[in-house]
Design a protein around this motif. Structure first.
Motif, PDB file in Angstrom:
ATOM      1  N   VAL A  11      -2.363  12.407  -0.998  1.00  0.00           N
ATOM      2  CA  VAL A  11      -3.325  12.167  -2.074  1.00  0.00           C
ATOM      3  C   VAL A  11      -4.699  12.631  -1.612  1.00  0.00           C
ATOM      4  CG1 VAL A  11      -3.804   9.808  -1.295  1.00  0.00           C
ATOM      5  CG2 VAL A  11      -4.154  10.412  -3.701  1.00  0.00           C
ATOM      6  N   GLN A  12      -5.529  13.046  -2.545  1.00  0.00           N
ATOM      7  CA  GLN A  12      -6.885  13.448  -2.203  1.00  0.00           C
ATOM      8  C   GLN A  12      -7.785  12.236  -2.036  1.00  0.00           C
ATOM      9  OE1 GLN A  12      -8.093  16.243  -5.280  1.00  0.00           O
ATOM     10  NE2 GLN A  12      -7.468  17.975  -3.988  1.00  0.00           N
ATOM     11  N   ALA A  13      -8.827  12.403  -1.276  1.00  0.00           N
ATOM     12  CA  ALA A  13      -9.793  11.324  -1.090  1.00  0.00           C
ATOM     13  C   ALA A  13     -10.309  10.833  -2.439  1.00  0.00           C
ATOM     14  CB  ALA A  13     -10.947  11.806  -0.223  1.00  0.00           C
ATOM     15  N   GLY A  14     -10.402   9.525  -2.558  1.00  0.00           N
ATOM     16  CA  GLY A  14     -10.805   8.909  -3.806  1.00  0.00           C
ATOM     17  C   GLY A  14      -9.649   8.548  -4.715  1.00  0.00           C
ATOM     18  N   GLY A  15      -8.462   9.016  -4.377  1.00  0.00           N
ATOM     19  CA  GLY A  15      -7.288   8.765  -5.192  1.00  0.00           C
ATOM     20  C   GLY A  15      -6.654   7.412  -4.910  1.00  0.00           C
ATOM     21  N   SER A  16      -5.515   7.195  -5.563  1.00  0.00           N
ATOM     22  CA  SER A  16      -4.811   5.912  -5.463  1.00  0.00           C
ATOM     23  C   SER A  16      -3.322   6.126  -5.210  1.00  0.00           C
ATOM     24  CB  SER A  16      -4.978   5.108  -6.757  1.00  0.00           C
ATOM     25  OG  SER A  16      -6.329   4.817  -7.020  1.00  0.00           O
ATOM     26  N   LEU A  17      -2.720   5.159  -4.582  1.00  0.00           N
ATOM     27  CA  LEU A  17      -1.274   5.106  -4.402  1.00  0.00           C
ATOM     28  C   LEU A  17      -0.844   3.654  -4.499  1.00  0.00           C
ATOM     29  CD1 LEU A  17      -0.490   7.448  -1.341  1.00  0.00           C
ATOM     30  CD2 LEU A  17       0.234   7.805  -3.704  1.00  0.00           C
ATOM     31  N   ARG A  18       0.412   3.449  -4.880  1.00  0.00           N
ATOM     32  CA  ARG A  18       0.981   2.106  -4.848  1.00  0.00           C
ATOM     33  C   ARG A  18       2.245   2.131  -4.009  1.00  0.00           C
ATOM     34  NH1 ARG A  18       3.373  -2.062  -9.391  1.00  0.00           N
ATOM     35  NH2 ARG A  18       5.111  -0.579  -9.381  1.00  0.00           N
ATOM     36  N   LEU A  19       2.247   1.337  -2.976  1.00  0.00           N
ATOM     37  CA  LEU A  19       3.410   1.195  -2.114  1.00  0.00           C
ATOM     38  C   LEU A  19       4.247   0.014  -2.579  1.00  0.00           C
ATOM     39  CD1 LEU A  19       1.797   1.705   1.414  1.00  0.00           C
ATOM     40  CD2 LEU A  19       2.626   3.428  -0.205  1.00  0.00           C
ATOM     41  N   SER A  20       5.558   0.146  -2.394  1.00  0.00           N
ATOM     42  CA  SER A  20       6.476  -0.933  -2.720  1.00  0.00           C
ATOM     43  C   SER A  20       7.301  -1.281  -1.494  1.00  0.00           C
ATOM     44  CB  SER A  20       7.428  -0.519  -3.847  1.00  0.00           C
ATOM     45  OG  SER A  20       6.721  -0.184  -5.015  1.00  0.00           O
ATOM     46  N   CYS A  21       7.697  -2.532  -1.408  1.00  0.00           N
ATOM     47  CA  CYS A  21       8.560  -2.982  -0.320  1.00  0.00           C
ATOM     48  C   CYS A  21       9.589  -3.923  -0.912  1.00  0.00           C
ATOM     49  CB  CYS A  21       7.752  -3.669   0.772  1.00  0.00           C
ATOM     50  SG  CYS A  21       8.759  -4.317   2.126  1.00  0.00           S
ATOM     51  N   ALA A  22      10.821  -3.446  -1.000  1.00  0.00           N
ATOM     52  CA  ALA A  22      11.904  -4.252  -1.538  1.00  0.00           C
ATOM     53  C   ALA A  22      12.590  -4.993  -0.403  1.00  0.00           C
ATOM     54  CB  ALA A  22      12.902  -3.362  -2.269  1.00  0.00           C
ATOM     55  N   ALA A  23      12.700  -6.299  -0.547  1.00  0.00           N
ATOM     56  CA  ALA A  23      13.275  -7.132   0.504  1.00  0.00           C
ATOM     57  C   ALA A  23      14.647  -7.635   0.086  1.00  0.00           C
ATOM     58  CB  ALA A  23      12.350  -8.312   0.786  1.00  0.00           C
ATOM     59  N   SER A  24      15.517  -7.789   1.053  1.00  0.00           N
ATOM     60  CA  SER A  24      16.828  -8.388   0.814  1.00  0.00           C
ATOM     61  C   SER A  24      17.197  -9.240   2.014  1.00  0.00           C
ATOM     62  CB  SER A  24      17.889  -7.309   0.576  1.00  0.00           C
ATOM     63  OG  SER A  24      17.997  -6.455   1.687  1.00  0.00           O
TER      64      SER A  24
END
Length: 121
Positions: A11-24
């Protein structure tokens, strides 16, 4: 017990991301996010407890937001205002129970495989 992290990318600076973590294999444990840049120690980013209480690391306070969906047993890390210094491998982690003592990696029992986040300038 398994943690599966996803959502990393470039991603470029200033951008956004969403990380996910699925647990079991468990439910209602305190869960957190760490990151590790090349040549640096693993850095605490955020934790969310079973009660919903949250704590953030100084470097991400105000830019990152942690949340959890208990029905999906998934924790998210919304990252806004990304900077090149945020580049690294991002790991989700879970404590042994609903309470976690401290923000060091040793306070967490279970770890995901990591997802790469690269922020270009």
């Amino acid at each position: 017990v398994q943690l599966q992290a996803s959502g990393g990318g470039l991603v470029q600076a200033g951008g956004s991301l969403r990380l996910s973590c699925a647990a079991s294999g468990f439910r209602n444990n305190a869960m957190g996010w760490f990151r590790q840049a090349p040549g640096k120690e693993r850095e605490f980013l955020a934790v969310i407890r079973a009660t919903g209480g949250k704590t953030y690391g100084d470097s991400v306070e105000g830019r990152f937001s942690i949340s959890r969906d208990n029905d999906r047993n998934t924790v998210y890390l919304q990252m806004n205002g990304l900077e090149p210094e945020d580049t690294g491998v991002y790991y989700c982690a879970a404590a042994a129970g609903s309470v976690v003592l401290g923000t060091t990696p040793g306070a967490y029992r279970y770890w995901g495989q990591g997802t790469q986040v690269t922020v270009s300038s």
